[in-house]
Design a protein around this motif. Structure first.
Motif, PDB file in Angstrom:
ATOM      1  N   GLU A  11       0.813  -1.224   0.000  1.00 11.19           N
ATOM      2  CA  GLU A  11       0.000   0.000   0.000  1.00 11.19           C
ATOM      3  C   GLU A  11       0.843   1.268   0.000  1.00 11.19           C
ATOM      4  O   GLU A  11       0.480   2.250  -0.630  1.00 11.19           O
ATOM      5  CB  GLU A  11      -0.933   0.021   1.215  1.00 11.19           C
ATOM      6  CG  GLU A  11      -2.113  -0.885   1.110  1.00 11.19           C
ATOM      7  CD  GLU A  11      -3.157  -0.399   0.119  1.00 11.19           C
ATOM      8  OE1 GLU A  11      -3.462   0.808   0.069  1.00 11.19           O
ATOM      9  OE2 GLU A  11      -3.662  -1.251  -0.623  1.00 11.19           O
ATOM     10  N   THR A  12       1.946   1.248   0.754  1.00 22.02           N
ATOM     11  CA  THR A  12       2.739   2.465   0.934  1.00 22.02           C
ATOM     12  C   THR A  12       3.957   2.549   0.018  1.00 22.02           C
ATOM     13  O   THR A  12       4.500   3.631  -0.172  1.00 22.02           O
ATOM     14  CB  THR A  12       3.240   2.573   2.384  1.00 22.02           C
ATOM     15  OG1 THR A  12       4.084   1.453   2.670  1.00 22.02           O
ATOM     16  CG2 THR A  12       2.091   2.657   3.375  1.00 22.02           C
ATOM     17  N   GLY A  13       4.408   1.395  -0.490  1.00 18.63           N
ATOM     18  CA  GLY A  13       5.634   1.389  -1.297  1.00 18.63           C
ATOM     19  C   GLY A  13       6.898   1.422  -0.460  1.00 18.63           C
ATOM     20  O   GLY A  13       7.991   1.619  -0.988  1.00 18.63           O
ATOM     21  N   LEU A  14       6.756   1.211   0.843  1.00 18.74           N
ATOM     22  CA  LEU A  14       7.918   1.222   1.739  1.00 18.74           C
ATOM     23  C   LEU A  14       8.441  -0.200   1.940  1.00 18.74           C
ATOM     24  O   LEU A  14       7.710  -1.168   1.770  1.00 18.74           O
ATOM     25  CB  LEU A  14       7.521   1.828   3.090  1.00 18.74           C
ATOM     26  CG  LEU A  14       7.026   3.280   3.045  1.00 18.74           C
ATOM     27  CD1 LEU A  14       6.476   3.693   4.409  1.00 18.74           C
ATOM     28  CD2 LEU A  14       8.128   4.217   2.604  1.00 18.74           C
ATOM     29  N   SER A  15       9.693  -0.310   2.339  1.00 21.19           N
ATOM     30  CA  SER A  15      10.317  -1.620   2.543  1.00 21.19           C
ATOM     31  C   SER A  15       9.795  -2.273   3.819  1.00 21.19           C
ATOM     32  O   SER A  15       9.261  -1.611   4.711  1.00 21.19           O
ATOM     33  CB  SER A  15      11.835  -1.468   2.638  1.00 21.19           C
ATOM     34  OG  SER A  15      12.179  -0.803   3.846  1.00 21.19           O
ATOM     35  N   LYS A  16      10.001  -3.594   3.910  1.00 20.38           N
ATOM     36  CA  LYS A  16       9.577  -4.338   5.098  1.00 20.38           C
ATOM     37  C   LYS A  16      10.268  -3.827   6.360  1.00 20.38           C
ATOM     38  O   LYS A  16       9.639  -3.700   7.405  1.00 20.38           O
ATOM     39  CB  LYS A  16       9.863  -5.831   4.921  1.00 20.38           C
ATOM     40  CG  LYS A  16       8.928  -6.522   3.968  1.00 20.38           C
ATOM     41  CD  LYS A  16       9.239  -8.003   3.875  1.00 20.38           C
ATOM     42  CE  LYS A  16       8.305  -8.674   2.884  1.00 20.38           C
ATOM     43  NZ  LYS A  16       8.526 -10.119   2.817  1.00 20.38           N
ATOM     44  N   SER A  17      11.555  -3.534   6.254  1.00 24.72           N
ATOM     45  CA  SER A  17      12.278  -3.048   7.435  1.00 24.72           C
ATOM     46  C   SER A  17      11.766  -1.676   7.865  1.00 24.72           C
ATOM     47  O   SER A  17      11.658  -1.394   9.060  1.00 24.72           O
ATOM     48  CB  SER A  17      13.782  -3.014   7.185  1.00 24.72           C
ATOM     49  OG  SER A  17      14.104  -2.115   6.141  1.00 24.72           O
ATOM     50  N   CYS A  18      11.429  -0.848   6.912  1.00 27.26           N
ATOM     51  CA  CYS A  18      10.883   0.477   7.219  1.00 27.26           C
ATOM     52  C   CYS A  18       9.524   0.343   7.903  1.00 27.26           C
ATOM     53  O   CYS A  18       9.263   0.989   8.923  1.00 27.26           O
ATOM     54  CB  CYS A  18      10.777   1.287   5.932  1.00 27.26           C
ATOM     55  SG  CYS A  18      10.276   2.987   6.176  1.00 27.26           S
ATOM     56  N   ILE A  19       8.669  -0.517   7.370  1.00 30.30           N
ATOM     57  CA  ILE A  19       7.345  -0.729   7.959  1.00 30.30           C
ATOM     58  C   ILE A  19       7.488  -1.281   9.372  1.00 30.30           C
ATOM     59  O   ILE A  19       6.819  -0.824  10.302  1.00 30.30           O
ATOM     60  CB  ILE A  19       6.489  -1.676   7.090  1.00 30.30           C
ATOM     61  CG1 ILE A  19       6.187  -1.040   5.735  1.00 30.30           C
ATOM     62  CG2 ILE A  19       5.202  -2.073   7.820  1.00 30.30           C
ATOM     63  CD1 ILE A  19       5.418   0.250   5.789  1.00 30.30           C
ATOM     64  N   SER A  20       8.360  -2.252   9.557  1.00 32.33           N
ATOM     65  CA  SER A  20       8.568  -2.850  10.875  1.00 32.33           C
ATOM     66  C   SER A  20       8.993  -1.793  11.888  1.00 32.33           C
ATOM     67  O   SER A  20       8.472  -1.747  13.013  1.00 32.33           O
ATOM     68  CB  SER A  20       9.621  -3.948  10.776  1.00 32.33           C
ATOM     69  OG  SER A  20       9.854  -4.520  12.027  1.00 32.33           O
ATOM     70  N   ARG A  21       9.906  -0.940  11.499  1.00 31.68           N
ATOM     71  CA  ARG A  21      10.402   0.126  12.377  1.00 31.68           C
ATOM     72  C   ARG A  21       9.269   1.097  12.746  1.00 31.68           C
ATOM     73  O   ARG A  21       9.097   1.469  13.901  1.00 31.68           O
ATOM     74  CB  ARG A  21      11.553   0.852  11.687  1.00 31.68           C
ATOM     75  CG  ARG A  21      12.267   1.855  12.525  1.00 31.68           C
ATOM     76  CD  ARG A  21      13.540   2.398  11.855  1.00 31.68           C
ATOM     77  NE  ARG A  21      13.322   2.888  10.505  1.00 31.68           N
ATOM     78  CZ  ARG A  21      13.736   2.276   9.385  1.00 31.68           C
ATOM     79  NH1 ARG A  21      14.403   1.134   9.456  1.00 31.68           N
ATOM     80  NH2 ARG A  21      13.510   2.785   8.193  1.00 31.68           N
TER      81      ARG A  21
END
Length: 104
Positions: free
Chosen positions: A49-59
């Protein structure tokens, strides 16, 4: 004229967000609003949905979460697949989203 009005609303929203919680980044707000829009979404779907990486979302989920963060998002294990967590707004998260969307 329509575009100018939309830009003015966007600027007002960013300004209000900064006043409410100056430490929240726009990316965190994007993740929070995505969870508000899709209750029960998992982190992989937030990435899409956001186009952000998994690590970014997790953080960002950690910083918005109940355990380590601001207490706006709750992660719970999905019944269908225990490897995944579904994300929901907490009562504080719902109140915060209502407050910032009230500026639109």
């Amino acid at each position: 004229m329509q575009q100018s009005t939309s830009i003015t609303k966007a600027v007002r929203l960013v300004r209000e967000l900064r006043q409410l919680t100056p430490e929240m980044s726009l990316l965190e707000a994007h993740v929070l609003l995505t969870v508000a829009r899709h209750p029960g979404i998992n982190q992989s779907a937030v990435c899409v949905e956001t186009g952000l990486s998994k690590s970014c979302i997790s953080r960002h989920v950690d910083s918005l979460g109940e355990r380590k963060g601001r207490g706006l998002v709750r992660a719970s294990t999905m019944l269908q697949d225990r490897r995944l967590s579904e994300l929901h707004l907490t009562a504080a998260g719902k109140a915060f989203v209502e407050e910032i969307t009230g500026f639109l």
